[in-house]
Structure formats: structure tokens, C-alpha cells
Scaffold this active site. Sequence first.
Site, PDB file in Angstrom:
ATOM      1  CD  GLN A  64      -3.215   0.703   2.038  1.00 12.61           C
ATOM      2  OE1 GLN A  64      -3.330  -0.389   2.578  1.00 12.61           O
ATOM      3  NE2 GLN A  64      -4.127   1.632   2.175  1.00 12.61           N
ATOM      4  CG  ASP A  65       1.291   3.944   2.934  1.00 12.57           C
ATOM      5  OD1 ASP A  65       1.172   2.868   3.560  1.00 12.57           O
ATOM      6  OD2 ASP A  65       0.966   5.037   3.420  1.00 12.57           O
ATOM      7  N   PRO A  66       4.762   3.034   2.120  1.00 12.56           N
ATOM      8  CG  PRO A  66       6.483   4.351   1.298  1.00 12.56           C
ATOM      9  CD  PRO A  66       4.987   4.251   1.332  1.00 12.56           C
ATOM     10  CG  ASN A 134      -3.106   4.594   4.125  1.00 17.95           C
ATOM     11  OD1 ASN A 134      -2.383   3.896   3.424  1.00 17.95           O
ATOM     12  ND2 ASN A 134      -3.952   4.092   5.018  1.00 17.95           N
TER      13      ASN A 134
END
EC number: 3.2.2.27
Length: 227
Positions: A64-66, A134
Amino acid sequence: MKHFIGNDWDHVLAPVFESGEYHKLHVFLKKEYQTRQIYPDMYHIFTAFKLTPFKDTKVVILGQDPYHNPSQANGMSFSVMPGTPLPPSLRNIYKELYDDVGAQPVNHGYLKRWADQGVLLLNAVLTVPYGQANGHQGKGWEMVTDAAIKALSERGQVVFILWGRFAQNKIPLIDQDKNVIIKSAHPSPFSANRGFFGSRPFSRCNAALKEFGRAPVDWQLPPNPEA
């Protein structure tokens, strides 16, 4: 042509990198990095693309994201910097990896060995503010990573490993006549017992690669993280 990555991804993603929308993202990120703590380090933003050129990519593991805490994010989905404690999701990935293909767990979370073999460890969003999961969603990264997914899908013979609902929302971008999708619950502790454990993604991936006539991935990570 702009050279953000330094390999064939620059050509593949040129229409995005040369767009007005990407320029807006670039301006936004420049200010973010100047005024806030953003992960990963700006020199690691494109690490996944740098380590796994377009022509060599045969597997995509989509995140999804880091990670949004210090010393974790390194530009590869699910991977953490050497010397960093294993995040819970990665512990669960290692457990399934052992149960599936017998790969011995290691005490680091640096997944470069996979990337070197053609596994694109791609987050849908490539940056994140400290402590704010997010936090950069919807700022423009999706046009870059969606374009990468579409380009790989069009080329074909790629195995897409999609864990959890967020990753599976990308299925409409993928031509399932030319590629293979392996999906299950996310390895997070909140969902791993609801379909991730026992899903055998690693052996299924190698079986699909064999059908494509491509070399399987050696999922065993080295005991010591590579520099």
C-alpha cells in the site's frame, strides 16, 4: 526524456513523468521533504524500480505505502532496512514462506535478493509522512504505479501477488488472459489467520512462472542482509 530511475522504466513511464500531473506531485514532494519527516529517504523513493528493471520483472508483490516509522522504509514493499526489527506483517510472510517452500527464516527484513531475481516490490504510494499511514494517498503516486502495473500487464507473463483488499482493488488494471493473479488476505496480524496462512503464494507463484517457461524465484533470503 527524464531519467528518474536509470533503466528501462524511464522509457516505460515517460508519459507519466513528462505530464503536468507528475510535475505537481514533484513540487508537492519537494516541499514535503523540506518541511516534514518523509519516508523513505528521497534517494530510495524509486528503489524498487531501480533494482528490478521492466524487462526483468516477472513477479509483482504489491503493497500500500511505505512503513512510516524511522529506519524502516527502503523503497521496497514489505522490506525494511538492515538492522531494523521485523514488522509483524513480515514475520507472518516469513512464517508462510517456511510453511510453503521451506525457506528458513532470517533475522533481517531486507528483501533485495528477491528484487534482484525479478520480483518488483512495489508500493502503490511511494512516500509517507512520519507516523501517518496513507498520508500521501491520492497525491499523485497512483498514476505512476498504476501505469507500471498496466505496462507489465500488457507485456504479459507476470505473476501479481495481491494481499488484502487494497492490492486487490488493482485487479481491473491486469489482463488475466496474459498474467496470473495470486490473491489472499493480507499478512497483517489483523487478517493473517483469515486466509493468508496456508495460501501458499510462493509455490503457486513458481508454478505459474514454470507455466510461462520462466525461471522460478529462489525465495530463500541470505542469513546476512546484503548492502
